[in-house]
Design a protein around this motif. Structure first.
Motif, short mmCIF file in Angstrom:
data_model
loop_
_atom_site.label_atom_id
_atom_site.label_comp_id
_atom_site.label_asym_id
_atom_site.label_seq_id
_atom_site.Cartn_x
_atom_site.Cartn_y
_atom_site.Cartn_z
N THR A 1 0.85 -1.20 0.00
CA THR A 1 0.00 0.00 0.00
C THR A 1 0.88 1.24 0.00
O THR A 1 2.08 1.19 0.28
CB THR A 1 -0.88 0.04 1.25
OG1 THR A 1 -0.04 -0.06 2.41
CG2 THR A 1 -1.90 -1.08 1.26
N ARG A 2 0.25 2.37 -0.30
CA ARG A 2 0.87 3.67 -0.05
C ARG A 2 0.01 4.36 0.98
O ARG A 2 -1.21 4.38 0.85
CB ARG A 2 0.94 4.49 -1.34
CG ARG A 2 2.14 4.16 -2.21
CD ARG A 2 2.35 5.22 -3.29
NE ARG A 2 1.28 5.17 -4.28
CZ ARG A 2 1.33 4.42 -5.37
NH1 ARG A 2 2.36 3.67 -5.62
NH2 ARG A 2 0.32 4.44 -6.24
N GLN A 3 0.64 4.90 2.02
CA GLN A 3 -0.17 5.54 3.04
C GLN A 3 0.57 6.68 3.70
O GLN A 3 1.79 6.77 3.63
CB GLN A 3 -0.62 4.53 4.11
CG GLN A 3 0.50 3.98 4.96
CD GLN A 3 0.91 2.59 4.50
OE1 GLN A 3 1.23 2.37 3.34
NE2 GLN A 3 0.93 1.66 5.41
N GLY A 4 -0.22 7.56 4.31
CA GLY A 4 0.31 8.64 5.11
C GLY A 4 -0.59 8.82 6.31
O GLY A 4 -1.39 7.94 6.63
N SER A 5 -0.47 9.99 6.95
CA SER A 5 -1.26 10.19 8.17
C SER A 5 -2.74 10.37 7.87
O SER A 5 -3.58 10.18 8.73
CB SER A 5 -0.74 11.40 8.94
OG SER A 5 -0.82 12.55 8.13
N THR A 6 -3.07 10.72 6.63
CA THR A 6 -4.49 10.96 6.31
C THR A 6 -4.94 10.26 5.04
O THR A 6 -5.97 10.60 4.48
CB THR A 6 -4.78 12.47 6.14
OG1 THR A 6 -3.98 12.96 5.06
CG2 THR A 6 -4.45 13.25 7.40
N GLN B 1 -0.13 -3.81 -7.18
CA GLN B 1 0.52 -4.98 -6.57
C GLN B 1 -0.28 -5.49 -5.36
O GLN B 1 -0.29 -6.69 -5.08
CB GLN B 1 1.93 -4.60 -6.15
CG GLN B 1 2.90 -5.75 -6.19
CD GLN B 1 4.31 -5.32 -5.86
OE1 GLN B 1 4.59 -4.12 -5.75
NE2 GLN B 1 5.20 -6.29 -5.69
N SER B 2 -0.96 -4.58 -4.65
CA SER B 2 -1.82 -5.00 -3.54
C SER B 2 -2.91 -5.94 -4.03
O SER B 2 -3.27 -6.92 -3.38
CB SER B 2 -2.53 -3.81 -2.88
OG SER B 2 -1.65 -2.81 -2.46
N VAL C 1 -2.98 -7.81 -6.87
CA VAL C 1 -2.45 -9.09 -7.29
C VAL C 1 -2.15 -9.95 -6.07
O VAL C 1 -2.49 -11.14 -6.01
CB VAL C 1 -1.18 -8.89 -8.14
CG1 VAL C 1 -0.51 -10.22 -8.44
CG2 VAL C 1 -1.52 -8.13 -9.43
N ASP C 2 -1.57 -9.31 -5.06
CA ASP C 2 -1.16 -10.04 -3.86
C ASP C 2 -2.36 -10.63 -3.12
O ASP C 2 -2.31 -11.77 -2.66
CB ASP C 2 -0.38 -9.08 -2.94
CG ASP C 2 0.05 -9.76 -1.65
OD1 ASP C 2 0.83 -10.72 -1.73
OD2 ASP C 2 -0.40 -9.33 -0.57
N ILE C 3 -3.46 -9.87 -2.99
CA ILE C 3 -4.59 -10.41 -2.22
C ILE C 3 -5.23 -11.58 -2.96
O ILE C 3 -5.63 -12.57 -2.34
CB ILE C 3 -5.62 -9.31 -1.87
CG1 ILE C 3 -6.70 -9.88 -0.92
CG2 ILE C 3 -6.28 -8.70 -3.10
CD1 ILE C 3 -6.22 -10.40 0.40
N HIS C 4 -5.25 -11.52 -4.28
CA HIS C 4 -5.78 -12.67 -5.02
C HIS C 4 -4.88 -13.90 -4.84
O HIS C 4 -5.38 -15.02 -4.69
CB HIS C 4 -5.96 -12.32 -6.50
CG HIS C 4 -7.19 -11.49 -6.74
ND1 HIS C 4 -8.46 -11.97 -6.53
CD2 HIS C 4 -7.33 -10.21 -7.12
CE1 HIS C 4 -9.34 -11.02 -6.79
NE2 HIS C 4 -8.68 -9.94 -7.14
N ASP C 5 -3.59 -13.68 -4.83
CA ASP C 5 -2.66 -14.79 -4.57
C ASP C 5 -2.89 -15.38 -3.18
O ASP C 5 -2.88 -16.59 -2.97
CB ASP C 5 -1.21 -14.31 -4.68
CG ASP C 5 -0.81 -14.04 -6.13
OD1 ASP C 5 -1.56 -14.45 -7.04
OD2 ASP C 5 0.26 -13.42 -6.33
N GLN C 6 -3.09 -14.48 -2.20
CA GLN C 6 -3.31 -14.96 -0.83
C GLN C 6 -4.62 -15.73 -0.68
O GLN C 6 -4.69 -16.72 0.05
CB GLN C 6 -3.30 -13.78 0.15
CG GLN C 6 -1.93 -13.16 0.33
CD GLN C 6 -1.85 -12.43 1.66
OE1 GLN C 6 -2.06 -13.00 2.72
NE2 GLN C 6 -1.55 -11.14 1.61
N ILE C 7 -5.65 -15.27 -1.39
CA ILE C 7 -6.93 -16.00 -1.33
C ILE C 7 -6.76 -17.39 -1.95
O ILE C 7 -7.20 -18.39 -1.40
CB ILE C 7 -8.05 -15.20 -2.03
CG1 ILE C 7 -8.41 -13.99 -1.17
CG2 ILE C 7 -9.28 -16.08 -2.26
CD1 ILE C 7 -9.41 -13.04 -1.80
#
Ligand code: ZN
Length: 215
Positions: A93-98, A105-106, A108-114
């Motif tokens: 992910t990309r994240q900051g304080s808000t 890639q997130s 693709v990764d979650i489908h691989d994990q499922i």
């Protein structure tokens, strides 16, 4: 812009199964009796709840988030509900304080994990935190929800880890998504018969309080 769907081939049909009310404790938000008409009820396992809580307090300076994995169901009375069986922190992910953003890639990764760990389960929604900001959907959150989680039954959970509050944002008839009023949910208890939910902005209905003491 190209729309990216979190859809897997088996996303089109709900599972027909009884409303799992016997194993569940209801937690109401202050909006639940105030004209909210969520299209689906939410049941969350204690396993998913504790995973989300641990992840949520892991960084109270930046937003964190992930995916809600489980089943989309239909009762014999045609009530729709989702069962959140697992919560999977999003990687890449990309994240900051808000803000929090899922990347390609997130996805693709979650489908691989499922495929690897949660076969047969669906992405029933997503969660993310709002440290020190309160429980609501920002304009960007609403955009993200409608573009990445377009199914009517997919839900968004916001957690405020500093004040220990949270809330589910669920579409209403006509696809309306209220960004400020959130719904409660059912806690699916394990075998302990003990409640785990400690979010301060939820209450148990009067008739359910103390029930576990009598069983
Ligand atoms: Zn947000």
């Amino acid at each position: 812009m190209r729309r990216i769907h979190f859809l897997t081939p088996d996303m089109s049909q709900p599972i027909t199964t009884p409303f799992p009310i016997k194993r569940a404790s209801r937690w109401n938000s202050l909006y639940d009796e105030n004209h909210l008409q969520p299209l689906v009820s939410v049941f969350m396992t204690q396993q998913a709840y504790s995973r989300i809580c641990v992840h949520s307090v892991s960084d109270i300076n930046n937003e964190v988030g992930g995916f809600l994995i489980g089943q989309w169901c239909l009762s014999k009375n045609h009530e729709q509900f989702v069962v959140i069986e697992n919560a999977v922190p999003a990687r890449y992910t990309r994240q900051g304080s808000t803000y929090l953003t899922f990347t390609q890639q997130s996805l693709v990764d979650i489908h691989d994990q499922i495929d690897a760990n949660y076969k047969g389960q669906k992405i029933v929604g997503w969660y993310h935190t709002h440290p020190n900001m309160g429980v609501f959907l920002s304009h960007y959150d609403t955009w993200l929800h409608n573009n990445f989680f377009p199914e009517p039954w997919q839900v968004a959970l916001v957690v405020e880890p500093v004040s220990s509050t949270g809330g589910f944002f669920i579409r209403q008839p006509g696809g309306i998504l209220d960004p400020t009023r959130y719904s409660g949910f059912y806690e699916l208890d394990g075998n302990s018969g003990r409640n785990m939910v400690y979010w301060k902005n939820f209450n148990q209905p009067e008739e359910e309080k103390g029930e576990s003491n009598n069983e």
